[in-house]
Design a protein around this motif. Structure first.
Motif, PDB file in Angstrom:
ATOM      1  N   GLU A   5     -15.764 -22.739 -15.606  1.00 21.98           N
ATOM      2  CA  GLU A   5     -15.778 -21.343 -15.224  1.00 21.98           C
ATOM      3  C   GLU A   5     -16.738 -20.932 -13.825  1.00 21.98           C
ATOM      4  O   GLU A   5     -17.836 -20.906 -14.050  1.00 21.98           O
ATOM      5  CB  GLU A   5     -16.239 -20.253 -16.371  1.00 21.98           C
ATOM      6  N   THR A   6     -15.940 -20.831 -12.840  1.00 14.49           N
ATOM      7  CA  THR A   6     -16.664 -20.663 -11.719  1.00 14.49           C
ATOM      8  C   THR A   6     -16.486 -19.478 -11.155  1.00 14.49           C
ATOM      9  O   THR A   6     -15.333 -18.840 -10.757  1.00 14.49           O
ATOM     10  CB  THR A   6     -15.928 -21.621 -10.587  1.00 14.49           C
ATOM     11  N   THR A   7     -17.746 -18.731 -10.741  1.00 16.11           N
ATOM     12  CA  THR A   7     -17.798 -17.601  -9.970  1.00 16.11           C
ATOM     13  C   THR A   7     -18.439 -17.722  -8.740  1.00 16.11           C
ATOM     14  O   THR A   7     -19.097 -18.909  -8.431  1.00 16.11           O
ATOM     15  CB  THR A   7     -18.938 -16.740 -10.680  1.00 16.11           C
ATOM     16  N   VAL A   8     -17.822 -17.105  -7.712  1.00 11.61           N
ATOM     17  CA  VAL A   8     -17.952 -17.203  -6.249  1.00 11.61           C
ATOM     18  C   VAL A   8     -18.665 -16.077  -5.732  1.00 11.61           C
ATOM     19  O   VAL A   8     -18.102 -14.840  -6.093  1.00 11.61           O
ATOM     20  CB  VAL A   8     -16.893 -18.021  -5.329  1.00 11.61           C
ATOM     21  N   TRP A   9     -19.250 -16.252  -4.371  1.00 10.78           N
ATOM     22  CA  TRP A   9     -19.704 -14.960  -3.832  1.00 10.78           C
ATOM     23  C   TRP A   9     -19.601 -15.420  -2.250  1.00 10.78           C
ATOM     24  O   TRP A   9     -20.331 -16.280  -2.005  1.00 10.78           O
ATOM     25  CB  TRP A   9     -20.702 -14.132  -4.100  1.00 10.78           C
TER      26      TRP A   9
ATOM     27  N   ALA B 285     -23.326 -12.279  -8.924  1.00  9.46           N
ATOM     28  CA  ALA B 285     -22.877 -13.899  -8.975  1.00  9.46           C
ATOM     29  C   ALA B 285     -24.071 -14.598  -9.694  1.00  9.46           C
ATOM     30  O   ALA B 285     -23.739 -15.557 -10.342  1.00  9.46           O
ATOM     31  CB  ALA B 285     -22.670 -14.271  -7.362  1.00  9.46           C
ATOM     32  N   VAL B 286     -25.206 -14.402  -9.385  1.00  6.41           N
ATOM     33  CA  VAL B 286     -26.439 -15.021 -10.098  1.00  6.41           C
ATOM     34  C   VAL B 286     -26.485 -14.654 -11.669  1.00  6.41           C
ATOM     35  O   VAL B 286     -26.434 -15.689 -12.443  1.00  6.41           O
ATOM     36  CB  VAL B 286     -27.866 -14.584  -9.511  1.00  6.41           C
ATOM     37  N   ARG B 287     -26.193 -13.608 -12.015  1.00  6.04           N
ATOM     38  CA  ARG B 287     -25.988 -13.195 -13.485  1.00  6.04           C
ATOM     39  C   ARG B 287     -25.011 -13.885 -14.085  1.00  6.04           C
ATOM     40  O   ARG B 287     -24.877 -13.931 -15.425  1.00  6.04           O
ATOM     41  CB  ARG B 287     -25.932 -11.814 -13.680  1.00  6.04           C
ATOM     42  N   ALA B 288     -23.819 -14.255 -13.408  1.00  8.48           N
ATOM     43  CA  ALA B 288     -22.704 -14.995 -13.976  1.00  8.48           C
ATOM     44  C   ALA B 288     -22.737 -16.171 -14.766  1.00  8.48           C
ATOM     45  O   ALA B 288     -22.062 -16.487 -15.686  1.00  8.48           O
ATOM     46  CB  ALA B 288     -21.380 -14.798 -13.195  1.00  8.48           C
ATOM     47  N   SER B 289     -23.843 -16.940 -14.306  1.00 11.36           N
ATOM     48  CA  SER B 289     -23.752 -18.140 -14.860  1.00 11.36           C
ATOM     49  C   SER B 289     -25.256 -19.132 -14.830  1.00 11.36           C
ATOM     50  O   SER B 289     -26.035 -18.329 -14.181  1.00 11.36           O
ATOM     51  CB  SER B 289     -23.315 -19.359 -13.631  1.00 11.36           C
ATOM     52  N   PRO B 290     -25.432 -19.884 -15.682  1.00  8.55           N
ATOM     53  CA  PRO B 290     -26.613 -20.523 -16.073  1.00  8.55           C
ATOM     54  C   PRO B 290     -27.147 -21.603 -14.780  1.00  8.55           C
ATOM     55  O   PRO B 290     -28.261 -21.724 -14.535  1.00  8.55           O
ATOM     56  CB  PRO B 290     -26.551 -21.357 -17.111  1.00  8.55           C
ATOM     57  N   ALA B 291     -26.068 -21.897 -13.884  1.00  5.87           N
ATOM     58  CA  ALA B 291     -26.455 -22.647 -12.619  1.00  5.87           C
ATOM     59  C   ALA B 291     -25.998 -21.894 -11.308  1.00  5.87           C
ATOM     60  O   ALA B 291     -24.634 -21.862 -11.530  1.00  5.87           O
ATOM     61  CB  ALA B 291     -25.803 -24.353 -13.026  1.00  5.87           C
ATOM     62  N   VAL B 292     -26.788 -21.826 -10.548  1.00  7.70           N
ATOM     63  CA  VAL B 292     -26.384 -21.235  -9.376  1.00  7.70           C
ATOM     64  C   VAL B 292     -26.588 -22.119  -8.127  1.00  7.70           C
ATOM     65  O   VAL B 292     -27.565 -22.625  -7.638  1.00  7.70           O
ATOM     66  CB  VAL B 292     -27.367 -19.880  -9.181  1.00  7.70           C
TER      67      VAL B 292
ATOM     68  N   PRO C 209      -8.259 -18.605  -1.804  1.00 11.08           N
ATOM     69  CA  PRO C 209      -7.623 -19.790  -2.344  1.00 11.08           C
ATOM     70  C   PRO C 209      -8.339 -20.035  -3.533  1.00 11.08           C
ATOM     71  O   PRO C 209      -7.544 -20.745  -4.470  1.00 11.08           O
ATOM     72  CB  PRO C 209      -7.749 -20.810  -1.200  1.00 11.08           C
ATOM     73  N   LEU C 210      -9.566 -19.966  -3.852  1.00 11.92           N
ATOM     74  CA  LEU C 210     -10.349 -20.242  -4.843  1.00 11.92           C
ATOM     75  C   LEU C 210      -9.954 -19.481  -5.965  1.00 11.92           C
ATOM     76  O   LEU C 210      -9.918 -19.885  -7.241  1.00 11.92           O
ATOM     77  CB  LEU C 210     -11.833 -20.185  -4.663  1.00 11.92           C
ATOM     78  N   LEU C 211      -9.930 -18.120  -5.807  1.00 15.29           N
ATOM     79  CA  LEU C 211      -9.342 -17.081  -6.865  1.00 15.29           C
ATOM     80  C   LEU C 211      -7.882 -17.532  -7.276  1.00 15.29           C
ATOM     81  O   LEU C 211      -7.828 -17.242  -8.547  1.00 15.29           O
ATOM     82  CB  LEU C 211      -9.374 -15.804  -6.126  1.00 15.29           C
ATOM     83  N   ALA C 212      -7.228 -17.993  -6.482  1.00 20.74           N
ATOM     84  CA  ALA C 212      -5.888 -18.360  -6.751  1.00 20.74           C
ATOM     85  C   ALA C 212      -5.930 -19.505  -7.743  1.00 20.74           C
ATOM     86  O   ALA C 212      -5.024 -19.740  -8.416  1.00 20.74           O
ATOM     87  CB  ALA C 212      -4.841 -18.669  -5.619  1.00 20.74           C
ATOM     88  N   ALA C 213      -6.827 -20.387  -7.480  1.00 23.12           N
ATOM     89  CA  ALA C 213      -7.274 -21.525  -8.403  1.00 23.12           C
ATOM     90  C   ALA C 213      -8.023 -21.171  -9.856  1.00 23.12           C
ATOM     91  O   ALA C 213      -7.861 -22.012 -10.530  1.00 23.12           O
ATOM     92  CB  ALA C 213      -7.672 -22.617  -7.537  1.00 23.12           C
ATOM     93  N   GLY C 214      -8.313 -19.981  -9.732  1.00 20.23           N
ATOM     94  CA  GLY C 214      -8.852 -19.700 -11.215  1.00 20.23           C
ATOM     95  C   GLY C 214     -10.241 -19.208 -11.050  1.00 20.23           C
ATOM     96  O   GLY C 214     -10.767 -18.765 -12.120  1.00 20.23           O
ATOM     97  N   ALA C 215     -10.941 -19.151  -9.808  1.00 25.00           N
ATOM     98  CA  ALA C 215     -12.546 -18.729  -9.653  1.00 25.00           C
ATOM     99  C   ALA C 215     -12.332 -17.010  -9.777  1.00 25.00           C
ATOM    100  O   ALA C 215     -11.450 -16.433  -9.676  1.00 25.00           O
ATOM    101  CB  ALA C 215     -12.867 -19.007  -8.468  1.00 25.00           C
ATOM    102  N   ARG C 216     -13.655 -16.559 -10.095  1.00 21.46           N
ATOM    103  CA  ARG C 216     -14.006 -15.150 -10.387  1.00 21.46           C
ATOM    104  C   ARG C 216     -14.874 -14.826  -9.091  1.00 21.46           C
ATOM    105  O   ARG C 216     -15.676 -15.405  -8.928  1.00 21.46           O
ATOM    106  CB  ARG C 216     -14.692 -15.094 -11.693  1.00 21.46           C
ATOM    107  N   LEU C 217     -14.575 -13.436  -8.444  1.00 26.98           N
ATOM    108  CA  LEU C 217     -14.994 -13.330  -7.425  1.00 26.98           C
ATOM    109  C   LEU C 217     -16.007 -12.161  -7.760  1.00 26.98           C
ATOM    110  O   LEU C 217     -15.787 -11.220  -8.340  1.00 26.98           O
ATOM    111  CB  LEU C 217     -14.264 -12.728  -6.104  1.00 26.98           C
TER     112      LEU C 217
END
Length: 303
Positions: free
Chosen positions: A34-38, A62-69, A47-55
């Motif tokens: 599950e990939t969050t991007v900023w 962005a930092v709060r979204a994942s355990p690894a940044v 293109p990443l959002l179209a592939a399933g990433a979350r903006l």
């Protein structure tokens, strides 16, 4: 707060969507994260959002979204501007994988800051182009907390299988990146000078490039031997006496001048080897040139 381990949900954030950062995010998506991007320019995320990433709407989110940044931006100044005081505080309990190119000192300062905030820090140096990422042999140098490296190794291997963990000193990866780049740039300048020789002599440069590629593995073994000699401090001739390189580099410089080819590179190399010979190292292994670069007394006297 405890650090999320590899057994928990596969979630990761990528900050910075340049060519390399965008590639890292794509690889995470392909690996099922599950990939969050900023990115400062949100349009790059398309293109990443179209592939399933979350903006993420902000670096903090962005930092709060994942355990690894994962941070991969232009330089440490850009990284520090993004990870301001409020954002950095959110790294408590999270891993910051810094893949931004910087100096050993910047990496150590970054680690101290993240550790003080309760986060874990790894500094990485990618030794490949974006198109070479994700391969079993893609080389990536890493340094920092070993516990963090072990816990997040599955994520790291998404980016490349050629991981080289260099130890707890967070600055080690940046230092070795600089060392290997010194070799690469030196070799590249020599290659381009060789291309000019090929051109001047009417030889196809693409064929010259193929010849260089062919000797690559043999030359790599030679350099490994020279590195072992330097580490051991034993410059007894085993492969190549330095005197041969004195003559060879002087000959290349002279030929360049005679053919009207720029001679800056061979003249520089010839000057270093001449200083080594004048200091009395001609009868030693070619690795003795390191003594000139160290500024050993004999080499300084010969300068």
């Amino acid at each position: 707060m405890t650090h999320e381990t590899k057994a928990e949900t596969k979630r990761a954030t990528v900050i910075g969507l340049g060519q390399m950062g965008g590639t890292l995010a794509r690889l995470l998506l392909e690996a099922g994260y599950e990939t969050t991007v900023w990115n400062r320019t949100a349009a790059k995320a398309g293109p990443l959002l179209a592939a399933g990433a979350r903006l993420a709407p902000s670096p903090l989110a962005a930092v709060r979204a994942s355990p690894a940044v994962v941070v991969c931006v232009h330089d440490y100044a850009a990284s520090d501007a993004i990870l301001d005081e409020e954002v950095a505080a959110a790294l408590d309990g999270r891993l910051l994988l810094q893949l931004t190119t910087g100096s050993p000192q910047e990496a150590r300062a970054g680690e101290a800051r993240v550790r003080a905030l309760g986060g874990a820090y790894l500094d990485g140096a990618i030794q490949a182009a974006p198109g070479q990422m994700g391969r079993p042999d893609t080389p990536i140098l890493l340094s920092g907390a070993e516990a963090a490296y072990r816990a997040h190794e599955p994520l790291l291997r998404v980016f490349g299988g050629g991981l080289e963990y260099l130890g707890e000193d967070a600055g080690a990866a940046a230092a070795m990146d600089m060392a290997t780049l010194s070799y690469i740039y030196g070799a590249a300048i020599g290659f381009f000078h060789g291309a000019r020789i090929a051109e001047a002599e009417g030889f196809r440069v693409d064929r010259y490039g193929a010849l260089v590629a062919g000797i690559g593995p043999t030359f790599a073994d030679f350099l490994r031997y020279e590195g072992e000699a330097i580490q051991a401090g034993d410059f007894t001739v085993g492969e190549s006496p330095l005197s041969i390189s004195v003559e060879a580099t002087a000959r290349i410089a002279r030929a360049a001048r005679e053919r009207g080819i720029n001679d800056e590179f061979p003249a520089f190399a010839a000057g270093l080897f001449r200083r080594a010979a004048d200091a009395g190292y001609g009868g030693e292994e070619v690795a003795a040139l390191i003594k000139v670069l160290r500024g050993d007394p004999g080499a300084r006297a010969a300068a």
